[in-house]
Motif scaffolding. Structure first.
Motif, mmCIF file in Angstrom:
data_model
loop_
_atom_site.group_PDB
_atom_site.id
_atom_site.type_symbol
_atom_site.label_atom_id
_atom_site.label_comp_id
_atom_site.label_asym_id
_atom_site.label_seq_id
_atom_site.Cartn_x
_atom_site.Cartn_y
_atom_site.Cartn_z
ATOM 1 N N GLY A 138 0.801 -1.207 0.000
ATOM 2 C CA GLY A 138 0.000 0.000 0.000
ATOM 3 C C GLY A 138 0.838 1.262 0.000
ATOM 4 N N LEU A 139 0.152 2.375 0.190
ATOM 5 C CA LEU A 139 0.749 3.702 0.090
ATOM 6 C C LEU A 139 1.536 4.103 1.332
ATOM 7 C CD1 LEU A 139 -2.395 5.391 -1.480
ATOM 8 C CD2 LEU A 139 -0.224 4.979 -2.671
ATOM 9 N N GLY A 140 1.299 3.425 2.441
ATOM 10 C CA GLY A 140 2.005 3.766 3.668
ATOM 11 C C GLY A 140 1.564 5.082 4.280
ATOM 12 N N LEU A 141 0.326 5.471 4.079
ATOM 13 C CA LEU A 141 -0.185 6.710 4.675
ATOM 14 C C LEU A 141 -0.602 6.509 6.125
ATOM 15 C CD1 LEU A 141 -2.492 7.930 1.747
ATOM 16 C CD2 LEU A 141 -0.092 8.538 2.166
ATOM 17 N N LEU A 142 -1.056 5.325 6.445
ATOM 18 C CA LEU A 142 -1.583 5.017 7.776
ATOM 19 C C LEU A 142 -0.437 4.660 8.724
ATOM 20 C CD1 LEU A 142 -4.244 4.398 9.452
ATOM 21 C CD2 LEU A 142 -3.896 2.020 8.758
ATOM 22 N N PRO A 143 -0.371 5.263 9.916
ATOM 23 C CA PRO A 143 0.630 4.839 10.906
ATOM 24 C C PRO A 143 0.206 3.527 11.549
ATOM 25 C CG PRO A 143 -0.691 6.629 11.803
ATOM 26 C CD PRO A 143 -1.145 6.432 10.370
ATOM 27 N N GLY A 144 0.571 2.465 10.895
ATOM 28 C CA GLY A 144 0.120 1.128 11.267
ATOM 29 C C GLY A 144 -0.193 0.375 9.995
ATOM 30 N N ASP A 145 -1.206 -0.478 10.042
ATOM 31 C CA ASP A 145 -1.566 -1.245 8.854
ATOM 32 C C ASP A 145 -3.037 -1.630 8.955
ATOM 33 O OD1 ASP A 145 -1.248 -2.401 6.390
ATOM 34 O OD2 ASP A 145 0.352 -3.753 6.999
ATOM 35 N N PRO A 182 -11.623 -3.701 5.771
ATOM 36 C CA PRO A 182 -10.575 -3.846 6.773
ATOM 37 C C PRO A 182 -10.967 -3.254 8.124
ATOM 38 C CG PRO A 182 -10.152 -1.900 5.482
ATOM 39 C CD PRO A 182 -11.410 -2.516 4.924
ATOM 40 N N TYR A 183 -10.180 -3.632 9.127
ATOM 41 C CA TYR A 183 -10.083 -2.839 10.344
ATOM 42 C C TYR A 183 -8.667 -2.293 10.400
ATOM 43 C CZ TYR A 183 -7.587 -6.651 12.815
ATOM 44 O OH TYR A 183 -6.676 -7.595 13.210
ATOM 45 N N PHE A 184 -8.370 -1.423 11.354
ATOM 46 C CA PHE A 184 -7.113 -0.691 11.346
ATOM 47 C C PHE A 184 -6.290 -1.037 12.581
ATOM 48 C CE2 PHE A 184 -10.388 1.666 9.112
ATOM 49 C CZ PHE A 184 -9.824 1.737 7.853
ATOM 50 N N ARG A 185 -5.090 -1.518 12.340
ATOM 51 C CA ARG A 185 -4.139 -1.831 13.406
ATOM 52 C C ARG A 185 -3.197 -0.646 13.541
ATOM 53 N NH1 ARG A 185 -0.768 -5.362 12.143
ATOM 54 N NH2 ARG A 185 -1.301 -6.059 10.040
ATOM 55 N N ALA A 196 -15.170 5.538 14.276
ATOM 56 C CA ALA A 196 -16.121 4.435 14.448
ATOM 57 C C ALA A 196 -15.394 3.161 14.825
ATOM 58 C CB ALA A 196 -16.929 4.227 13.171
ATOM 59 N N HIS A 197 -16.085 2.308 15.582
ATOM 60 C CA HIS A 197 -15.587 0.989 15.966
ATOM 61 C C HIS A 197 -16.577 -0.077 15.491
ATOM 62 C CE1 HIS A 197 -13.546 3.587 18.947
ATOM 63 N NE2 HIS A 197 -12.581 2.678 18.911
ATOM 64 N N TYR A 198 -16.038 -1.248 15.153
ATOM 65 C CA TYR A 198 -16.879 -2.412 14.922
ATOM 66 C C TYR A 198 -17.384 -2.946 16.256
ATOM 67 C CZ TYR A 198 -14.875 -2.754 10.172
ATOM 68 O OH TYR A 198 -14.493 -2.519 8.864
ATOM 69 N N ARG A 199 -18.277 -3.921 16.157
ATOM 70 C CA ARG A 199 -18.810 -4.547 17.365
ATOM 71 C C ARG A 199 -17.700 -5.159 18.215
ATOM 72 N NH1 ARG A 199 -23.271 -9.173 16.584
ATOM 73 N NH2 ARG A 199 -24.363 -7.436 15.580
ATOM 74 N N SER A 200 -16.626 -5.618 17.569
ATOM 75 C CA SER A 200 -15.511 -6.238 18.287
ATOM 76 C C SER A 200 -14.652 -5.221 19.027
ATOM 77 C CB SER A 200 -14.625 -6.999 17.301
ATOM 78 O OG SER A 200 -13.973 -6.085 16.417
ATOM 79 N N GLY A 201 -14.871 -3.936 18.751
ATOM 80 C CA GLY A 201 -14.044 -2.897 19.340
ATOM 81 C C GLY A 201 -12.916 -2.420 18.451
ATOM 82 N N PRO A 203 -11.078 -0.545 15.303
ATOM 83 C CA PRO A 203 -11.417 0.665 14.548
ATOM 84 C C PRO A 203 -11.996 0.343 13.182
ATOM 85 C CG PRO A 203 -9.250 0.880 15.566
ATOM 86 C CD PRO A 203 -9.661 -0.555 15.727
ATOM 87 N N ALA A 204 -13.112 0.998 12.859
ATOM 88 C CA ALA A 204 -13.779 0.815 11.574
ATOM 89 C C ALA A 204 -13.642 2.030 10.670
ATOM 90 C CB ALA A 204 -15.262 0.510 11.775
ATOM 91 N N ALA A 205 -13.379 3.207 11.224
ATOM 92 C CA ALA A 205 -13.194 4.431 10.441
ATOM 93 C C ALA A 205 -12.227 5.326 11.190
ATOM 94 C CB ALA A 205 -14.518 5.154 10.212
ATOM 95 N N VAL A 206 -11.211 5.830 10.479
ATOM 96 C CA VAL A 206 -10.187 6.654 11.115
ATOM 97 C C VAL A 206 -9.851 7.838 10.223
ATOM 98 C CG1 VAL A 206 -9.176 4.696 12.363
ATOM 99 C CG2 VAL A 206 -8.276 5.322 10.109
ATOM 100 N N VAL A 207 -9.385 8.906 10.846
ATOM 101 C CA VAL A 207 -8.858 10.069 10.125
ATOM 102 C C VAL A 207 -7.528 10.438 10.763
ATOM 103 C CG1 VAL A 207 -11.109 10.951 9.431
ATOM 104 C CG2 VAL A 207 -10.113 11.692 11.595
ATOM 105 N N GLY A 208 -6.645 11.023 9.981
ATOM 106 C CA GLY A 208 -5.354 11.420 10.513
ATOM 107 C C GLY A 208 -4.608 12.307 9.543
ATOM 108 N N SER A 209 -3.446 12.778 9.972
ATOM 109 C CA SER A 209 -2.601 13.650 9.161
ATOM 110 C C SER A 209 -1.429 12.867 8.597
ATOM 111 C CB SER A 209 -2.088 14.821 10.003
ATOM 112 O OG SER A 209 -3.152 15.610 10.485
ATOM 113 N N HIS A 210 -0.958 13.336 7.454
ATOM 114 C CA HIS A 210 0.235 12.756 6.833
ATOM 115 C C HIS A 210 0.961 13.906 6.147
ATOM 116 C CE1 HIS A 210 2.692 9.536 5.075
ATOM 117 N NE2 HIS A 210 2.739 10.305 3.992
ATOM 118 N N GLY A 211 2.093 14.316 6.694
ATOM 119 C CA GLY A 211 2.730 15.524 6.202
ATOM 120 C C GLY A 211 1.809 16.710 6.450
ATOM 121 N N ARG A 212 1.640 17.557 5.436
ATOM 122 C CA ARG A 212 0.711 18.694 5.552
ATOM 123 C C ARG A 212 -0.691 18.330 5.096
ATOM 124 N NH1 ARG A 212 1.604 22.667 2.325
ATOM 125 N NH2 ARG A 212 3.270 21.821 1.033
ATOM 126 N N GLY A 213 -0.873 17.079 4.670
ATOM 127 C CA GLY A 213 -2.185 16.626 4.214
ATOM 128 C C GLY A 213 -2.855 15.720 5.219
#
Length: 259
Positions: A138-145, A182-185, A196-201, A203-213
């Motif tokens: 992938g693009l490696g935008l997410l801090p994690g996978d 997916p879920y987010f690690r 947002a979280h799934y029923r399992s707890g 993460p189902a939806a996340v937002v974050g920064s990457h550089g100035r974007g």
């Protein structure tokens, strides 16, 4: 030299015209030109499943977002390159398809997409697009996978067919269309907000920064139309477009907050 004599009819005509002008109401002010609509690119291209890119485009172009949308990708009129991205506020990758083939088609544009986000652009990933924000591959935008939610510990979904999942979106229970998303690690102390979280707890939806974007990623499909449910013979829940709008607006608000 004497002044030339002005014919009476000309003088009277001018006087009447002047009187009419004096009595006429002032011209209505011209309406202000509408504000320019921001530009958004939505990935489609060859190999994209029918309807997924169109659903994201419809979401972005309709009120309250009101973006001017163009499709990009292999075979589209707008190439996916640095020049095209420079004229857009956001680039959205919809759901549908498998990660491996999608990454194979996207990898040549990965550098331009990363530069776009680092320079202040916004990346939106829905399902497959969210997988591609990770790093394996992938693009490696997410801090994690990312990882597959279906079959994960605590997941109520064990198959890859269409389904309806329960999510806790900003502490409110909602039902959303889902198909092998997916879920987010996330890394410890990652500068990411979980919407947002799934029923399992997980993460189902996340937002974050990457550089100035920034980025906004979601595993389920809040952009889904009713036909997605009925085509899969699923019950149609309350509309979820408000969740997709929340994802977009929250992600855009994160631009400029990173390093």
């Amino acid at each position: 030299m004497t002044n030339p004599r002005i014919p009476r009819r000309v003088f009277l005509g001018a006087a009447v015209a002047g009187l009419a002008t004096a009595c006429a109401p002032p011209p209505a002010p011209r309406p202000a030109p509408p504000a320019a609509r921001p530009n958004a690119l939505v990935h489609r291209g060859s190999g994209a499943p029918q309807g997924t890119a169109e659903a994201v485009a419809e979401l972005l172009s309709a009120p309250p977002l009101n973006y001017r949308v163009a499709f990009t990708g292999t075979g589209e009129d707008v190439p996916l390159d640095a020049e095209s991205l420079s004229g857009a506020v956001l680039y959205a990758y919809p759901g549908g398809g498998d990660v491996g083939p999608a990454w194979w088609r996207l990898r040549r544009s990965a550098g331009a997409i990363r530069d776009f986000v680092r320079g202040g652009g916004c990346y939106l990933g829905f399902c497959l697009g969210a997988y591609l924000a990770g790093s394996s591959p992938g693009l490696g935008l997410l801090p994690g996978d990312t990882d597959r939610y279906a079959g994960s510990p605590g997941s109520e979904i064990s198959h890859t067919a269409g389904a309806v999942v329960d999510v806790d979106w900003r502490q409110r229970g909602r039902q959303v269309y889902f198909q092998d998303g997916p879920y987010f690690r996330l890394e410890a102390a990652a500068p990411v907000s979980v919407l947002a979280h799934y029923r399992s707890g997980q993460p189902a939806a996340v937002v974050g920064s990457h550089g100035r974007g920034s980025f906004g990623l979601v595993g389920p499909h809040p952009e889904a139309t009713d036909s997605w449910y009925t085509d899969d013979e699923l019950p149609v829940p309350a509309p979820t477009r408000d969740l997709a709008v929340d994802l977009v607006n929250t992600a855009l608000a994160g631009r400029g907050q990173g390093a």
